[in-house]
Scaffold this motif. Structure first.
Motif, PDB file in Angstrom:
ATOM      1  N   VAL A   1       0.846  -1.195   0.000  1.00  0.00           N
ATOM      2  CA  VAL A   1       0.000   0.000   0.000  1.00  0.00           C
ATOM      3  C   VAL A   1       0.881   1.245   0.000  1.00  0.00           C
ATOM      4  O   VAL A   1       1.832   1.351   0.778  1.00  0.00           O
ATOM      5  CB  VAL A   1      -0.930   0.015   1.224  1.00  0.00           C
ATOM      6  N   THR A   2       0.561   2.193  -0.880  1.00  0.00           N
ATOM      7  CA  THR A   2       1.273   3.472  -0.927  1.00  0.00           C
ATOM      8  C   THR A   2       0.261   4.605  -1.051  1.00  0.00           C
ATOM      9  O   THR A   2      -0.909   4.393  -1.371  1.00  0.00           O
ATOM     10  CB  THR A   2       2.241   3.535  -2.122  1.00  0.00           C
ATOM     11  N   ASN A   3       0.746   5.812  -0.810  1.00  0.00           N
ATOM     12  CA  ASN A   3      -0.015   7.040  -1.078  1.00  0.00           C
ATOM     13  C   ASN A   3      -1.362   7.081  -0.363  1.00  0.00           C
ATOM     14  O   ASN A   3      -2.359   7.537  -0.926  1.00  0.00           O
ATOM     15  CB  ASN A   3      -0.231   7.218  -2.588  1.00  0.00           C
ATOM     16  N   ALA A   4      -1.414   6.628   0.880  1.00  0.00           N
ATOM     17  CA  ALA A   4      -2.656   6.707   1.650  1.00  0.00           C
ATOM     18  C   ALA A   4      -2.923   8.165   2.024  1.00  0.00           C
ATOM     19  O   ALA A   4      -2.046   8.850   2.557  1.00  0.00           O
ATOM     20  CB  ALA A   4      -2.569   5.847   2.897  1.00  0.00           C
ATOM     21  N   THR A   5      -4.134   8.644   1.735  1.00  0.00           N
ATOM     22  CA  THR A   5      -4.475  10.045   1.983  1.00  0.00           C
ATOM     23  C   THR A   5      -5.805  10.154   2.717  1.00  0.00           C
ATOM     24  O   THR A   5      -6.614   9.221   2.731  1.00  0.00           O
ATOM     25  CB  THR A   5      -4.563  10.841   0.673  1.00  0.00           C
ATOM     26  N   PHE A   6      -6.019  11.325   3.292  1.00  0.00           N
ATOM     27  CA  PHE A   6      -7.247  11.643   4.027  1.00  0.00           C
ATOM     28  C   PHE A   6      -7.632  13.081   3.720  1.00  0.00           C
ATOM     29  O   PHE A   6      -6.774  13.953   3.603  1.00  0.00           O
ATOM     30  CB  PHE A   6      -7.009  11.487   5.535  1.00  0.00           C
ATOM     31  N   LYS A   7      -8.931  13.329   3.574  1.00  0.00           N
ATOM     32  CA  LYS A   7      -9.420  14.700   3.405  1.00  0.00           C
ATOM     33  C   LYS A   7     -10.728  14.863   4.159  1.00  0.00           C
ATOM     34  O   LYS A   7     -11.627  14.028   4.055  1.00  0.00           O
ATOM     35  CB  LYS A   7      -9.653  15.050   1.932  1.00  0.00           C
ATOM     36  N   ASP A   8     -10.840  15.961   4.914  1.00  0.00           N
ATOM     37  CA  ASP A   8     -12.085  16.294   5.597  1.00  0.00           C
ATOM     38  C   ASP A   8     -12.592  17.627   5.066  1.00  0.00           C
ATOM     39  O   ASP A   8     -12.119  18.130   4.047  1.00  0.00           O
ATOM     40  CB  ASP A   8     -11.877  16.329   7.112  1.00  0.00           C
ATOM     41  N   ILE A   9     -13.562  18.202   5.747  1.00  0.00           N
ATOM     42  CA  ILE A   9     -14.073  19.523   5.398  1.00  0.00           C
ATOM     43  C   ILE A   9     -13.937  20.401   6.638  1.00  0.00           C
ATOM     44  O   ILE A   9     -14.407  20.029   7.722  1.00  0.00           O
ATOM     45  CB  ILE A   9     -15.539  19.468   4.906  1.00  0.00           C
ATOM     46  N   PRO A  10     -13.269  21.536   6.550  1.00  0.00           N
ATOM     47  CA  PRO A  10     -13.055  22.352   7.751  1.00  0.00           C
ATOM     48  C   PRO A  10     -14.323  23.072   8.205  1.00  0.00           C
ATOM     49  O   PRO A  10     -15.097  23.582   7.391  1.00  0.00           O
ATOM     50  CB  PRO A  10     -11.983  23.347   7.312  1.00  0.00           C
ATOM     51  N   TYR A  11     -14.534  23.083   9.516  1.00  0.00           N
ATOM     52  CA  TYR A  11     -15.570  23.929  10.102  1.00  0.00           C
ATOM     53  C   TYR A  11     -15.044  25.365  10.171  1.00  0.00           C
ATOM     54  O   TYR A  11     -13.855  25.615   9.971  1.00  0.00           O
ATOM     55  CB  TYR A  11     -15.951  23.415  11.482  1.00  0.00           C
ATOM     56  N   HIS A  12     -15.915  26.301  10.460  1.00  0.00           N
ATOM     57  CA  HIS A  12     -15.494  27.702  10.410  1.00  0.00           C
ATOM     58  C   HIS A  12     -16.382  28.557  11.303  1.00  0.00           C
ATOM     59  O   HIS A  12     -17.305  28.065  11.955  1.00  0.00           O
ATOM     60  CB  HIS A  12     -15.535  28.217   8.967  1.00  0.00           C
ATOM     61  N   SER A  13     -16.104  29.830  11.323  1.00  0.00           N
ATOM     62  CA  SER A  13     -16.892  30.830  12.057  1.00  0.00           C
ATOM     63  C   SER A  13     -16.940  30.536  13.552  1.00  0.00           C
ATOM     64  O   SER A  13     -17.954  30.764  14.218  1.00  0.00           O
ATOM     65  CB  SER A  13     -18.315  30.926  11.478  1.00  0.00           C
ATOM     66  N   ASN A  14     -15.834  30.011  14.075  1.00  0.00           N
ATOM     67  CA  ASN A  14     -15.693  29.697  15.500  1.00  0.00           C
ATOM     68  C   ASN A  14     -16.562  28.529  15.949  1.00  0.00           C
ATOM     69  O   ASN A  14     -16.846  28.393  17.147  1.00  0.00           O
ATOM     70  CB  ASN A  14     -15.968  30.923  16.378  1.00  0.00           C
ATOM     71  N   GLU A  15     -16.995  27.676  15.009  1.00  0.00           N
ATOM     72  CA  GLU A  15     -17.605  26.409  15.416  1.00  0.00           C
ATOM     73  C   GLU A  15     -16.611  25.668  16.307  1.00  0.00           C
ATOM     74  O   GLU A  15     -15.393  25.758  16.110  1.00  0.00           O
ATOM     75  CB  GLU A  15     -17.955  25.587  14.175  1.00  0.00           C
ATOM     76  N   ILE A  16     -17.113  24.930  17.307  1.00  0.00           N
ATOM     77  CA  ILE A  16     -16.240  24.421  18.365  1.00  0.00           C
ATOM     78  C   ILE A  16     -15.455  23.174  17.975  1.00  0.00           C
ATOM     79  O   ILE A  16     -14.551  22.757  18.707  1.00  0.00           O
ATOM     80  CB  ILE A  16     -17.053  24.113  19.645  1.00  0.00           C
ATOM     81  N   TYR A  17     -15.735  22.566  16.828  1.00  0.00           N
ATOM     82  CA  TYR A  17     -15.091  21.307  16.482  1.00  0.00           C
ATOM     83  C   TYR A  17     -13.638  21.504  16.056  1.00  0.00           C
ATOM     84  O   TYR A  17     -13.301  22.452  15.345  1.00  0.00           O
ATOM     85  CB  TYR A  17     -15.854  20.603  15.359  1.00  0.00           C
ATOM     86  N   ASP A  18     -12.796  20.561  16.471  1.00  0.00           N
ATOM     87  CA  ASP A  18     -11.387  20.542  16.100  1.00  0.00           C
ATOM     88  C   ASP A  18     -11.250  20.072  14.652  1.00  0.00           C
ATOM     89  O   ASP A  18     -12.109  19.346  14.139  1.00  0.00           O
ATOM     90  CB  ASP A  18     -10.635  19.597  17.041  1.00  0.00           C
ATOM     91  N   GLY A  19     -10.168  20.464  13.988  1.00  0.00           N
ATOM     92  CA  GLY A  19      -9.983  20.087  12.594  1.00  0.00           C
ATOM     93  C   GLY A  19      -8.740  19.267  12.325  1.00  0.00           C
ATOM     94  O   GLY A  19      -8.297  19.177  11.175  1.00  0.00           O
ATOM     95  N   THR A  20      -8.175  18.626  13.358  1.00  0.00           N
ATOM     96  CA  THR A  20      -6.951  17.851  13.169  1.00  0.00           C
ATOM     97  C   THR A  20      -7.202  16.652  12.259  1.00  0.00           C
ATOM     98  O   THR A  20      -8.141  15.880  12.467  1.00  0.00           O
ATOM     99  CB  THR A  20      -6.414  17.353  14.522  1.00  0.00           C
TER     100      THR A  20
END
Length: 386
Positions: free
Chosen positions: A327-346
């Motif tokens: 296995v190579t090139n394993a990637t991950f993508k999420d969608i960032p929250y904004h406007s001081n929403e409390i969720y972490d984006g790590t």
């Protein structure tokens, strides 16, 4: 050259979603379009328009602000409560997606529009008498009736609340009293035109950078009565949109795809995409995947997972790896929250044990209740070559 070993699609590979503190194997479902309609049943009958609020720069990135109009329909057998300053009206998140180079990605999200009253119109059926329209604080949406919220209404910042305040599985959220609204995170300074609205990176819209891309607008209604009736798996609809090359205005293209989330359009563009529905104890996940051949004889695996209405949320994703597969090139993508929403984006971590490939949120619920879990109304991407 790596061995050409096809790992398999979701339905056959025994993939596992980590939901909350539990791990559950996905089971086939019906795709979310065959609800009973007994009791109240609100759907998005149409995405009815788009507002473009211009650009702003956030952390050095140019962002474009939008809102999508939505028309709700009550296709159930009972009137739907729509009371202001209470927990008994809908909240309406909006999302944006792009299909490009064989991959679907979520590129934008908004906070939630708080409903305030319901007109009694006829988009989806003949509106029956019995609903209580605007002008009453105890409004209801009648049987067969529809209620349009324009894009400007859905983009009204003062009535956009944080997603973190709703349980999408039960539909519960604190009523929008003055005290509740006062507890919402303050809007960041200097971002007035895009705060709380759908925010999309300008780079994700520039035509020269996105040749052949397909864009989708999505609306979702969350309501406690709808969830209690067991009719909350058909509350999402989407439509194709075109993006102007000059001012980045979005225009609607064709009709709304009712009672389906936008992830299902991936197979319209890429016919080899396969789907499985994972119905967990408190909500639905939709898993889509596609396998394509790389130029060097290996395969590229793309997975997109959409959390439609699970409050427990997704904490990990595991794929079994057969012996002899590199296995190579394993990637991950999420969608960032904004406007001081409390969720972490790590970003999630990825680990390859030789027999399993696992992506995992960096913190458990016990460690951080606001960690970057796969929460309702969001789509995360997982990919690798083998």
């Amino acid at each position: 050259m790596k061995p050409r070993i096809l790992i398999g699609t979701f339905a056959a590979a025994g993939l596992a979603l980590g939901v909350g503190q539990m791990t559950a194997t996905a089971v086939p479902g019906d795709g979310g379009t065959s609800e009973t309609q007994a009791g109240t049943d609100v759907i998005v009958g149409a995405i009815n328009g788009v507002s473009n609020y211009g650009t702003n720069t956030v952390n050095g990135v140019i962002m474009q602000g939008y809102a999508f109009g939505t028309t709700s329909c009550n296709i159930g057998t009972a009137v739907l409560r729509w009371s202001t300053n209470s927990s008994f009206h809908p909240v309406i998140p909006q999302n944006a997606y792009r299909i490009k180079d064989g991959r679907i990605e979520q590129i934008g999200l908004s906070w939630m529009k708080y409903g305030f009253c319901a007109l009694q119109e006829n988009l989806c059926a003949t509106c029956q008498a019995g609903g209580v329209g605007c002008g009453s604080s105890q409004s209801t949406l009648g049987i067969g009736c529809s209620d349009p919220y324009s894009s400007s209404l859905n983009g009204s910042q003062s009535s956009l609340g944080p997603r973190s305040r709703v349980n999408a599985s039960t539909g519960y959220f604190p009523g929008d009293t003055s005290a509740e609204i006062g507890s919402w995170p303050a809007m960041p300074a200097g971002q007035g035109n895009i705060n709380r609205r759908i925010q999309i990176k300008r780079d994700d819209l520039i035509p020269a950078n996105n040749v052949g891309a397909v864009y989708l607008a999505e609306g979702l209604y969350v309501h406690p009565d709808d969830a209690a009736a067991g009719n909350d798996n058909n509350n999402v609809s989407y439509i194709k949109v075109n993006v102007s090359a000059t001012n980045y205005n979005m225009s609607l293209s064709g009709a709304t795809f009712q009672q389906k989330p936008a992830i299902y359009h991936w197979a319209t563009v890429v016919p080899t995409v396969a789907y499985s529905v994972a119905d967990m104890a408190d909500g639905r996940f939709i898993v889509a995947n596609n396998v394509s051949l790389n130029a060097n004889g290996t395969y590229h695996y793309e997975y997109a997972i959409y959390n439609q209405n699970s409050d427990s949320s997704g904490g990990s994703f595991t794929i079994p790896i057969a012996a002899g597969v590199t296995v190579t090139n394993a990637t991950f993508k999420d969608i960032p929250y904004h406007s001081n929403e409390i969720y972490d984006g790590t970003d999630w971590t990825v680990t390859n044990t030789g027999t399993q490939l696992t992506w995992r949120c960096t913190q458990t619920f016990a460690q951080n209740a606001n960690a970057n879990a796969l929460r309702f109304g969001t789509l995360y991407n997982f990919a690798f070559d083998a």
